[in-house]
Design an enzyme around this catalytic site. Sequence first.
Site, PDB file in Angstrom:
ATOM      1  N   CYS A 154       0.833  -1.206   0.000  1.00 49.33           N
ATOM      2  CA  CYS A 154       0.000   0.000   0.000  1.00 49.33           C
ATOM      3  C   CYS A 154       0.869   1.258   0.000  1.00 49.33           C
ATOM      4  O   CYS A 154       1.462   1.608   1.032  1.00 49.33           O
ATOM      5  CB  CYS A 154      -0.922  -0.009   1.220  1.00 49.33           C
ATOM      6  N   CYS A 166      -0.487   4.083   2.234  1.00 47.07           N
ATOM      7  CA  CYS A 166      -0.263   3.868   3.671  1.00 47.07           C
ATOM      8  C   CYS A 166       1.204   4.087   4.049  1.00 47.07           C
ATOM      9  O   CYS A 166       1.503   4.699   5.074  1.00 47.07           O
ATOM     10  CB  CYS A 166      -0.604   2.437   4.087  1.00 47.07           C
ATOM     11  N   ASP A 167       2.121   3.571   3.240  1.00 46.10           N
ATOM     12  CA  ASP A 167       3.516   3.460   3.683  1.00 46.10           C
ATOM     13  C   ASP A 167       4.507   4.361   2.946  1.00 46.10           C
ATOM     14  O   ASP A 167       5.669   4.442   3.348  1.00 46.10           O
ATOM     15  CB  ASP A 167       3.981   1.996   3.545  1.00 46.10           C
TER      16      ASP A 167
END
Length: 319
Positions: free
Chosen positions: A134, A137-138
């Site tokens: 992701c 997200c990261d």
Amino acid sequence: MKKERVVIIGSGPAGLTAALYTARAQLAPVVIAGPQLGGQVAITHEIENYPGFPDGLTGPELVERMKEHSENFGAKYEFDLVESVDFSNGSPFRIKTYGEEYLADAVIVTIGADPRKLGVPGEEEYIGAGVSYCGTCDGFFFRGKDIVVVGGGDSALEEGIFLTRFATSVNIIHRRDELRAGVQLQQRAFNNEKISFTWNAVVEEIIGGDGGVNAVRLKDTVTGEETIHPTEGVFIFIGHDPNNAVFGDQIALNENGYIITDQRYRTNVDGVFAAGEIQDEIWRQVATSVGQGTSAAMAAIQWLEAHEETLQELEAAPV
Ligand code: NAP
């Protein structure tokens, strides 16, 4: 057999939110949570894009809070897996888990989809320490780093382009010499000076040390030659597998295996609703799943109200 008004299958953000809304409507929903609360979110080490939490929070913390919130209004959680469902006779629907059998007036399916794994050595070991599924997200954790993206579809290119906001360089590794992604995304990727491509290559191993990932071992799919490519991050976007196995042919799926819903999150089975990544193959965010879980729950509440009389008659009738 337990008789329930609403059974929610899955405990990711969509399911947890559907639980809150149906609990507040006094329906005492039962959530079949699976072995781990929160699904994919439970393995997300930090969530920085969920509104209302400016300092971010961990995935497990967010889902625990959501669970507690819904429990305060009467939601119940069972850490069990669904073995089979029987939607063939309409409402009430039969749901068999490994430990129990339920009859539910309405069902909300929020069972999610899992990112497809490469299945190579080092992948599991470095999840959260250099391996990610992701970018949204990261990506932030890879500022100033050289990273690779695996895949050649829309997700790989879209996420690869997004990751150039943070990374110094993004090398996209694709197993063929032609991308699956749409032409516009291809053009944007080709025009991005931080992006380069490695064609006809598959990742055979993710190599790391104490501090996380430091290289991938690649194999050329044409010549068979193996090379070591140094990198600090491996983002894998090779598709998702929707968790549809338990439904067999009892619910309509699209060509990629996702449950088809209408704008009210109704499936083709009257009284069965679906929300989150089991029906959304594009956005995959906690915030979008929360919104979809809310809508599906509200639709289920309305549906139950509209069918109250019929359901009472069915309950009174001899079995
Ligand atoms: P996808 O279209 O299935 O693409 C998966 C990619 O990964 C393909 O290039 C495939 O290679 C490669 N791949 C699959 N298994 C692999 C393996 N074991 N090792 C190495 N490579 C592997 O998946 P997606 O990109 O996640 O997209 C899913 C759906 O969402 C699509 O319909 C897509 O159009 C849509 N989507 C749309 C947008 C947008 O419109 N902005 C954004 C994201 C996703 P091959 O090409 O060789 O098969």
